[in-house]
Design an enzyme around this catalytic site. Structure first.
Site, short mmCIF file in Angstrom:
data_model
loop_
_atom_site.label_atom_id
_atom_site.label_comp_id
_atom_site.label_asym_id
_atom_site.label_seq_id
_atom_site.Cartn_x
_atom_site.Cartn_y
_atom_site.Cartn_z
N ASP A 9 0.86 -1.17 0.00
CA ASP A 9 0.00 0.00 0.00
C ASP A 9 0.91 1.23 0.00
O ASP A 9 2.06 1.17 0.46
CB ASP A 9 -0.88 -0.03 1.25
CG ASP A 9 -1.62 1.28 1.46
OD1 ASP A 9 -2.41 1.66 0.59
OD2 ASP A 9 -1.37 1.93 2.50
N ALA A 10 0.41 2.35 -0.49
CA ALA A 10 1.23 3.56 -0.58
C ALA A 10 1.08 4.47 0.63
O ALA A 10 2.03 4.68 1.41
CB ALA A 10 0.90 4.33 -1.85
N TYR A 11 -0.13 5.00 0.83
CA TYR A 11 -0.33 6.07 1.80
C TYR A 11 -0.48 5.53 3.22
O TYR A 11 -1.40 4.79 3.52
CB TYR A 11 -1.55 6.90 1.39
CG TYR A 11 -1.34 7.55 0.04
CD1 TYR A 11 -0.34 8.51 -0.14
CD2 TYR A 11 -2.10 7.17 -1.07
CE1 TYR A 11 -0.11 9.08 -1.38
CE2 TYR A 11 -1.88 7.75 -2.30
CZ TYR A 11 -0.88 8.70 -2.45
OH TYR A 11 -0.65 9.26 -3.69
N ARG A 40 -7.08 13.12 6.55
CA ARG A 40 -6.87 11.70 6.21
C ARG A 40 -8.14 10.88 6.43
O ARG A 40 -8.51 10.05 5.59
CB ARG A 40 -5.73 11.14 7.06
CG ARG A 40 -5.49 9.64 6.93
CD ARG A 40 -5.16 9.23 5.51
NE ARG A 40 -4.73 7.83 5.44
CZ ARG A 40 -4.59 7.15 4.32
NH1 ARG A 40 -4.85 7.72 3.15
NH2 ARG A 40 -4.19 5.89 4.35
N SER A 116 -2.57 0.78 -4.80
CA SER A 116 -3.07 1.92 -4.03
C SER A 116 -4.36 2.49 -4.60
O SER A 116 -4.64 2.38 -5.79
CB SER A 116 -2.00 3.02 -4.02
OG SER A 116 -2.48 4.22 -3.43
N ASN A 117 -5.11 3.14 -3.70
CA ASN A 117 -6.26 3.93 -4.11
C ASN A 117 -5.85 5.19 -4.88
O ASN A 117 -6.67 5.81 -5.54
CB ASN A 117 -7.07 4.37 -2.88
CG ASN A 117 -7.98 3.28 -2.34
OD1 ASN A 117 -8.30 2.33 -3.03
ND2 ASN A 117 -8.38 3.43 -1.09
#
Length: 219
Positions: A9-11, A40, A116-117
């Site tokens: 995942d990125a964030y 967030r 990722s989203n």
């Protein structure tokens, strides 16, 4: 155990989502942390609600809308910083251990990717800013299917593209709900519990819980 692919995942996992606000903390004032947390939380909430409605909007739009809501909730924060904070979100800091961890996994012969989203442009900018380009084989964005995590079709982006069984993939995320979705899909999952949160989704446990990526087994 060695895995054919390590997907991140990125964030919140590779990139510190609160670094955009922290970078301008002096200008924002004492409520900067509150602003960042609301930003967030609403960003994620909007993705879940959009998924339930079947009304996709790309993650950058949701990021902008979430910041606008956060400013409304935190009137002490200077709204004139909106453009500055959005610009900073394109260049989020990666966590200190990330470059070395990715290099070690890459050197082991595994394939590495982000799932990722985030929109493709957001992810490419973050990866380039953190100089992670050479360690990644692919960046998978939900934008290609217009569905957000935890829809199973998101996780299938990796297995379909790379022709892998789910259990050949080690998936790392700091978001427990993301780990639940990936576990249900069949990935081997590692919850990077950076914030020391209590466990939830107990019927969909991760295979491993770590305080940071630094402790991730590297083959």
């Amino acid at each position: 155990m060695r895995y054919a692919a390590y997907v991140f995942d990125a964030y919140g996992t590779l990139f510190d989502v609160h670094s955009a606000v922290r970078r301008h903390a002096a200008q924002i004032g004492p409520d900067g942390q509150v602003l960042s947390e609301i930003w967030r939380a609403k960003q994620l909430e909007y993705s879940w609600v959009r998924s339930l409605m079947g009304s996709y909007a790309d993650f950058w739009q949701l990021t902008e809308q979430a910041l606008d809501f956060a400013f409304s909730k935190v009137p002490s924060a200077d709204r004139s910083l909106r453009a500055t904070l959005l610009d900073a979100y394109w260049r989020l800091d990666c966590y200190p251990e990330v470059p070395a961890v990715l290099r070690a996994l890459k050197d082991s012969g595994a394939r590495l990717a982000i799932l990722s989203n985030g929109s493709p442009a957001m992810l490419e900018a973050a990866v380039a800013s953190a100089a992670l380009d050479q360690s990644l084989d692919a960046i998978f964005s939900v934008d290609s299917i217009r569905k957000f995590k935890t829809d199973p079709a998101v996780y299938d982006l990796v297995t379909s593209e790379w022709r892998l069984y789910p259990d050949a993939v080690s998936f790392q995320s700091s978001n427990r709900w993301d780990i639940a979705g990936a576990t249900r899909f069949g990935f081997r999952t590692v919850w990077v519990n950076r914030a020391g949160q209590p466990d939830e989704y107990l019927d969909l446990p991760p295979q491993l819980i770590l305080p940071s990526l630094d402790a991730l087994p590297k083959g």
